[in-house]
Design a protein around this motif. Structure first.
Motif, PDB file in Angstrom:
ATOM      1  N   ALA A 273     -40.758  47.740 -46.772  1.00 27.42           N
ATOM      2  CA  ALA A 273     -39.387  48.056 -46.361  1.00 27.42           C
ATOM      3  C   ALA A 273     -38.417  46.966 -46.793  1.00 27.42           C
ATOM      4  O   ALA A 273     -37.308  47.245 -47.267  1.00 27.42           O
ATOM      5  CB  ALA A 273     -39.324  48.261 -44.849  1.00 27.42           C
ATOM      6  N   ALA A 274     -38.822  45.693 -46.627  1.00 31.46           N
ATOM      7  CA  ALA A 274     -37.950  44.582 -47.006  1.00 31.46           C
ATOM      8  C   ALA A 274     -37.748  44.523 -48.512  1.00 31.46           C
ATOM      9  O   ALA A 274     -36.631  44.293 -48.996  1.00 31.46           O
ATOM     10  CB  ALA A 274     -38.537  43.263 -46.494  1.00 31.46           C
ATOM     11  N   ARG A 275     -38.823  44.724 -49.264  1.00 31.25           N
ATOM     12  CA  ARG A 275     -38.702  44.711 -50.721  1.00 31.25           C
ATOM     13  C   ARG A 275     -37.830  45.863 -51.207  1.00 31.25           C
ATOM     14  O   ARG A 275     -37.054  45.715 -52.153  1.00 31.25           O
ATOM     15  CB  ARG A 275     -40.093  44.807 -51.362  1.00 31.25           C
ATOM     16  CG  ARG A 275     -40.942  43.581 -51.186  1.00 31.25           C
ATOM     17  CD  ARG A 275     -40.381  42.387 -51.931  1.00 31.25           C
ATOM     18  NE  ARG A 275     -40.454  42.565 -53.384  1.00 31.25           N
ATOM     19  CZ  ARG A 275     -39.848  41.775 -54.251  1.00 31.25           C
ATOM     20  NH1 ARG A 275     -39.092  40.782 -53.831  1.00 31.25           N
ATOM     21  NH2 ARG A 275     -39.971  41.961 -55.556  1.00 31.25           N
ATOM     22  N   VAL A 290     -29.307  53.624 -46.660  1.00 30.01           N
ATOM     23  CA  VAL A 290     -30.548  54.114 -46.053  1.00 30.01           C
ATOM     24  C   VAL A 290     -31.630  53.040 -46.113  1.00 30.01           C
ATOM     25  O   VAL A 290     -32.343  52.795 -45.129  1.00 30.01           O
ATOM     26  CB  VAL A 290     -31.024  55.401 -46.765  1.00 30.01           C
ATOM     27  CG1 VAL A 290     -32.420  55.802 -46.281  1.00 30.01           C
ATOM     28  CG2 VAL A 290     -30.044  56.538 -46.534  1.00 30.01           C
ATOM     29  N   ALA A 291     -31.747  52.384 -47.267  1.00 25.81           N
ATOM     30  CA  ALA A 291     -32.774  51.351 -47.427  1.00 25.81           C
ATOM     31  C   ALA A 291     -32.570  50.204 -46.443  1.00 25.81           C
ATOM     32  O   ALA A 291     -33.527  49.703 -45.838  1.00 25.81           O
ATOM     33  CB  ALA A 291     -32.759  50.822 -48.865  1.00 25.81           C
ATOM     34  N   VAL A 292     -31.318  49.792 -46.247  1.00 25.11           N
ATOM     35  CA  VAL A 292     -31.023  48.704 -45.320  1.00 25.11           C
ATOM     36  C   VAL A 292     -31.319  49.133 -43.885  1.00 25.11           C
ATOM     37  O   VAL A 292     -31.919  48.381 -43.108  1.00 25.11           O
ATOM     38  CB  VAL A 292     -29.560  48.245 -45.469  1.00 25.11           C
ATOM     39  CG1 VAL A 292     -29.172  47.293 -44.337  1.00 25.11           C
ATOM     40  CG2 VAL A 292     -29.352  47.583 -46.817  1.00 25.11           C
ATOM     41  N   TYR A 298     -37.177  48.750 -38.813  1.00 25.65           N
ATOM     42  CA  TYR A 298     -38.604  48.451 -38.735  1.00 25.65           C
ATOM     43  C   TYR A 298     -38.880  46.960 -38.583  1.00 25.65           C
ATOM     44  O   TYR A 298     -39.834  46.557 -37.899  1.00 25.65           O
ATOM     45  CB  TYR A 298     -39.297  48.964 -40.001  1.00 25.65           C
ATOM     46  CG  TYR A 298     -40.807  48.925 -39.924  1.00 25.65           C
ATOM     47  CD1 TYR A 298     -41.500  49.869 -39.173  1.00 25.65           C
ATOM     48  CD2 TYR A 298     -41.542  47.949 -40.585  1.00 25.65           C
ATOM     49  CE1 TYR A 298     -42.882  49.839 -39.079  1.00 25.65           C
ATOM     50  CE2 TYR A 298     -42.921  47.908 -40.502  1.00 25.65           C
ATOM     51  CZ  TYR A 298     -43.595  48.860 -39.745  1.00 25.65           C
ATOM     52  OH  TYR A 298     -44.961  48.817 -39.645  1.00 25.65           O
ATOM     53  N   ALA A 299     -38.053  46.111 -39.194  1.00 23.89           N
ATOM     54  CA  ALA A 299     -38.364  44.684 -39.284  1.00 23.89           C
ATOM     55  C   ALA A 299     -38.363  43.987 -37.929  1.00 23.89           C
ATOM     56  O   ALA A 299     -39.256  43.186 -37.632  1.00 23.89           O
ATOM     57  CB  ALA A 299     -37.369  43.994 -40.223  1.00 23.89           C
TER      58      ALA A 299
END
Length: 358
Positions: A273-275, A290-292, A298-299
């Motif tokens: 998710a972070a990558r 969306v990615a952020v 989740y992080a």
């Protein structure tokens, strides 16, 4: 499809940063600084900036920077998270820098890229991307008001202050009053910034600059949280291999194996998710928001869970001040509300993908 694996250059950068932090941010040193009135490590910051030029990774070469991408900045933040390094990298080299990039403030960008000037966006650390943020009053060309929860304000040379006329202003540190606040994370102190007729230079429009800065901060914060979680998992596994009960390693007990396996799965998923968020930022992907949101949703719980498991599985020694686990737990807890809580990001994600609650 973009390759989210680390490139050879990124791995080389990781190794160099890890070696540097091993020399400057060892656990006893960070703990000692956390107890002092000056938690920021100036020597480590100088080594990262003067020695390696990392403060300017996100700044184009034409503007005095390294011309790298958010992927490289994410690798640096992973290592800073692993060391809970008390340096203002996220706040100055990422968040403040992104705000200046939006305003095209080339002179100030070059100063931040050199690392000799430290910047801080005067917006509360808890503020999520897209959320409303407080501003100060602009009266007769001077700024008046108070802003709270500003991360690393105490070490900043210049503050980027949003005003009620819609502008973002650069204000020198000497023109404001900075009062430390009690911060749960001792390695990233917060402060209240009071402006009483402070002069400022208008850089551009505040809303797009702040929005861009907070979105980037949230996206790359996931990499710092990954570093925290990965350290917690690695150190816990190492300790349980060495610690013995009933003449056998504690890590050999099946119940603990299950807990560590579950934690490993969570950390691996967090890395993905972070990558993905870092790559989306680097390529200005159409699904960037969306990615952020996915990364931050989740992080936070994973980093907190990893630190809590490390604390518990280290048993009595983990409860001592001399062991660094408490720094990681505090960083994970503080990061869980930085740039928006996981719940706020889940709500934002639901809006983005049109899966709102009925």
């Amino acid at each position: 499809m973009t390759d989210l694996l680390y490139s050879e250059e990124e791995e080389a950068l990781r190794a160099a940063v890890r070696d540097l932090l091993a020399d400057h941010c060892d656990a006893p040193g960070v703990i000692a600084r956390a107890e002092s009135d000056a938690p920021h490590d100036r020597a480590a910051w100088k080594a990262l900036t003067d020695g390696m030029g990392l403060a300017g990774l996100l700044v184009p070469e034409a503007q005095g920077g390294q011309g790298a991408t958010h992927r490289e900045a994410a690798v640096v933040l992973e290592e800073l998270g692993r060391a809970v390094a008390p340096v203002p990298y996220l706040t100055s080299a990422v968040v403040a820098t992104e705000a200046l990039l939006d305003c095209e403030a080339d002179d100030l960008l070059a100063e931040l890229a050199s690392g000799r000037t430290i910047g801080a966006l005067a917006v509360g650390l808890h503020t999520a991307p897209g959320a409303a943020f407080p501003s100060v009053r602009l009266e007769n060309g001077a700024l008046h008001g108070e802003l709270t929860g500003i991360a690393d304000a105490a070490v900043a040379d210049v503050l980027l202050v949003p005003a009620d006329d819609g502008g973002l202003y650069a204000v020198d540190r000497d023109a404001v009053t900075i009062t430390p606040q009690t911060s749960f994370d001792l390695t990233r102190p917060l402060a209240t910034v009071a402006l009483d007729g402070a002069p400022g230079r208008r850089l551009g429009d505040a809303e797009p600059a702040v929005r861009r800065a907070l979105r980037t901060g949230a996206g790359l914060l996931a990499s710092e949280q990954l570093g925290v979680a990965d350290w917690a998992l690695t150190e816990t596994v190492r300790y349980l291999k060495e610690r013995k009960q009933f003449n056998r390693p504690v890590g050999g007990f099946q119940a603990l194996k299950h807990r560590l396996a579950q934690l490993w799965l969570e950390v691996v998923n967090l890395r993905a998710a972070a990558r993905n968020a870092a790559d989306a930022l680097a390529n200005d992907d159409e699904d960037l928001d969306v990615a952020v949101a996915v990364a931050q949703a989740y992080a936070a719980p994973v980093a907190v869970h990893a630190a809590e498991e490390a604390l518990q599985l280290h048993a009595g020694i983990g409860m001592t001040w001399e062991h660094p686990i408490h720094l990681y737990l505090k960083r994970a807890k503080a990061d869980s509300i930085a740039y928006g809580t996981a719940g706020a990001h889940r709500e934002a994600l639901a809006e983005l993908v049109d899966l709102r609650a009925p």
